[in-house]
Design an enzyme around this catalytic site. Structure first.
Site, PDB file in Angstrom:
ATOM      1  N   LEU A 128      38.680  37.438  32.266  1.00  0.00           N
ATOM      2  CA  LEU A 128      39.413  37.388  31.019  1.00  0.00           C
ATOM      3  C   LEU A 128      40.750  37.441  31.204  1.00  0.00           C
ATOM      4  CD1 LEU A 128      36.961  39.359  28.643  1.00  0.00           C
ATOM      5  CD2 LEU A 128      36.827  37.015  29.471  1.00  0.00           C
ATOM      6  N   LYS A 129      41.304  37.773  32.263  1.00  0.00           N
ATOM      7  CA  LYS A 129      42.826  37.777  32.432  1.00  0.00           C
ATOM      8  C   LYS A 129      43.659  38.477  31.020  1.00  0.00           C
ATOM      9  CE  LYS A 129      42.927  34.165  35.852  1.00  0.00           C
ATOM     10  NZ  LYS A 129      41.583  33.509  35.518  1.00  0.00           N
ATOM     11  N   LEU A 130      43.457  39.320  30.662  1.00  0.00           N
ATOM     12  CA  LEU A 130      43.902  39.868  29.289  1.00  0.00           C
ATOM     13  C   LEU A 130      45.216  40.242  29.482  1.00  0.00           C
ATOM     14  CD1 LEU A 130      41.004  42.892  28.479  1.00  0.00           C
ATOM     15  CD2 LEU A 130      41.053  40.276  27.576  1.00  0.00           C
ATOM     16  N   GLY A 133      49.642  47.417  24.737  1.00  0.00           N
ATOM     17  CA  GLY A 133      48.866  48.262  25.439  1.00  0.00           C
ATOM     18  C   GLY A 133      47.482  48.761  24.422  1.00  0.00           C
ATOM     19  N   THR A 147      46.927  31.616  41.787  1.00  0.00           N
ATOM     20  CA  THR A 147      47.033  30.826  42.859  1.00  0.00           C
ATOM     21  C   THR A 147      47.398  29.499  42.701  1.00  0.00           C
ATOM     22  OG1 THR A 147      44.564  30.513  42.534  1.00  0.00           O
ATOM     23  CG2 THR A 147      45.445  32.329  44.188  1.00  0.00           C
ATOM     24  N   ARG A 174      39.231  27.449  50.046  1.00  0.00           N
ATOM     25  CA  ARG A 174      38.684  25.976  50.121  1.00  0.00           C
ATOM     26  C   ARG A 174      38.006  25.812  51.529  1.00  0.00           C
ATOM     27  NH1 ARG A 174      38.798  26.202  45.695  1.00  0.00           N
ATOM     28  NH2 ARG A 174      39.770  24.652  44.155  1.00  0.00           N
ATOM     29  N   GLY A 177      34.864  28.359  42.948  1.00  0.00           N
ATOM     30  CA  GLY A 177      34.364  27.895  42.073  1.00  0.00           C
ATOM     31  C   GLY A 177      33.897  26.353  42.343  1.00  0.00           C
ATOM     32  N   ARG A 178      34.697  25.456  42.150  1.00  0.00           N
ATOM     33  CA  ARG A 178      34.437  24.048  42.423  1.00  0.00           C
ATOM     34  C   ARG A 178      33.846  23.532  43.478  1.00  0.00           C
ATOM     35  NH1 ARG A 178      40.118  22.469  39.946  1.00  0.00           N
ATOM     36  NH2 ARG A 178      40.839  24.365  40.792  1.00  0.00           N
TER      37      ARG A 178
END
Ligand SMILES: O=c1ccn([C@@H]2O[C@H](COP(=O)(O)O)[C@@H](O)[C@H]2O)c(=O)[nH]1
Length: 237
Positions: A67-69, A73, A121, A182, A211-212
């Site tokens: 979720l990369k919150l 705080g 990345t 990759r 993923g892909r």
């Protein structure tokens, strides 16, 4: 569990970046028992995929909730407290001190592990400079890793290119999780800091996120099996 105890098969995390819950469930069925760890991120969560976390956990699979919150705080702490009840193994937050501190507080003594995203990345030095940073990617990744460790964060997300240096900074106490993977010959897409599965494991990564190259493959299961074989070979298995 120490990094050395993680089974080769469990080191592959397949990113379920798919448009619907039906598409994700179809992919999970195709991958069958070959994949034990899944990542659920923006695309699936905002398509109604959050309940899949508990469903997968009930089936004995592990889930990385990406979720990369990033917020003040207090909001992060409260959000993470709620997330501890979903059944995920890993949760990402961006590697800003207030955010990481809030996430560690929210995680408390639960089994949820907090991963700090150091530098995405898809970024290289030029992208960082364009975003207003004066540090290079490797400098910022290391600085953020040091802060994360002091704040009690459980692991780091970086590209495999930084893993060797990160091990020297944080030792073996933190999980090192690497997207930007990759297999030889596959398209890099928007990823800029990439490595093959075997080289990433040899560099010291604990977990590889793919993923892909898997979910868009003609035969996702055969592709996942090939990545796991490359992981096992790199570990000397
Ligand atoms: O720095 C980061 C953090 C997260 N990701 C996520 O990993 C997968 C990678 O997917 P590919 O299709 O193998 O490129 C994706 O869900 C990203 O959101 C990352 O790539 N880099």
């Amino acid at each position: 569990m120490t990094p050395a105890e993680i089974a080769p098969k469990d080191r592959l995390i397949v990113a379920l970046d798919l448009p619907s819950v039906d598409a994700a469930e179809a992919m999970i069925n195709r991958l069958g028992d070959s994949v034990t760890f899944y990542k659920i991120g923006y695309r699936l969560v905002y398509a109604g995929g959050l309940p899949l976390v508990g469903k997968l956990a009930d089936k004995g699979k592990k889930v990385f909730l990406d979720l990369k919150l990033h917020d003040i705080g207090n909001t992060v702490t409260q959000g993470v407290e709620s997330i501890t009840r979903l059944g995920a193994t890993f949760l990402t937050v961006h590697a800003y001190p207030q955010t990481m501190k809030g996430a560690v507080e929210g995680r408390g003594n639960s089994s949820l592990k907090i991963l700090a995203v150091t530098v995405l990345t898809s970024y290289n030095d030029d992208d960082l400079h364009a975003a207003g940073y004066r540090l290079s990617v490797s400098e910022l990744v290391e600085a953020r890793a040091q802060q994360a460790q002091v704040l009690g964060v459980d692991g780091l997300v970086s590209s495999p290119e930084e893993v060797g240096a990160l091990r020297k900074v944080v030792g073996h106490q933190m999980h090192l999780v690497t997207p930007g993977i990759r297999p030889a010959g596959s398209a890099s897409g928007d990823q800029k800091r990439i490595m093959t599965p075997g080289r990433a494991i040899a560099a010291g990564a604990d977990y590889l996120v793919v993923g892909r190259p898997v979910v868009e493959a003609a035969d996702p299961r055969a592709t996942a099996d090939a990545i796991q074989a490359e992981i096992a070979a790199a570990l000397g298995g």
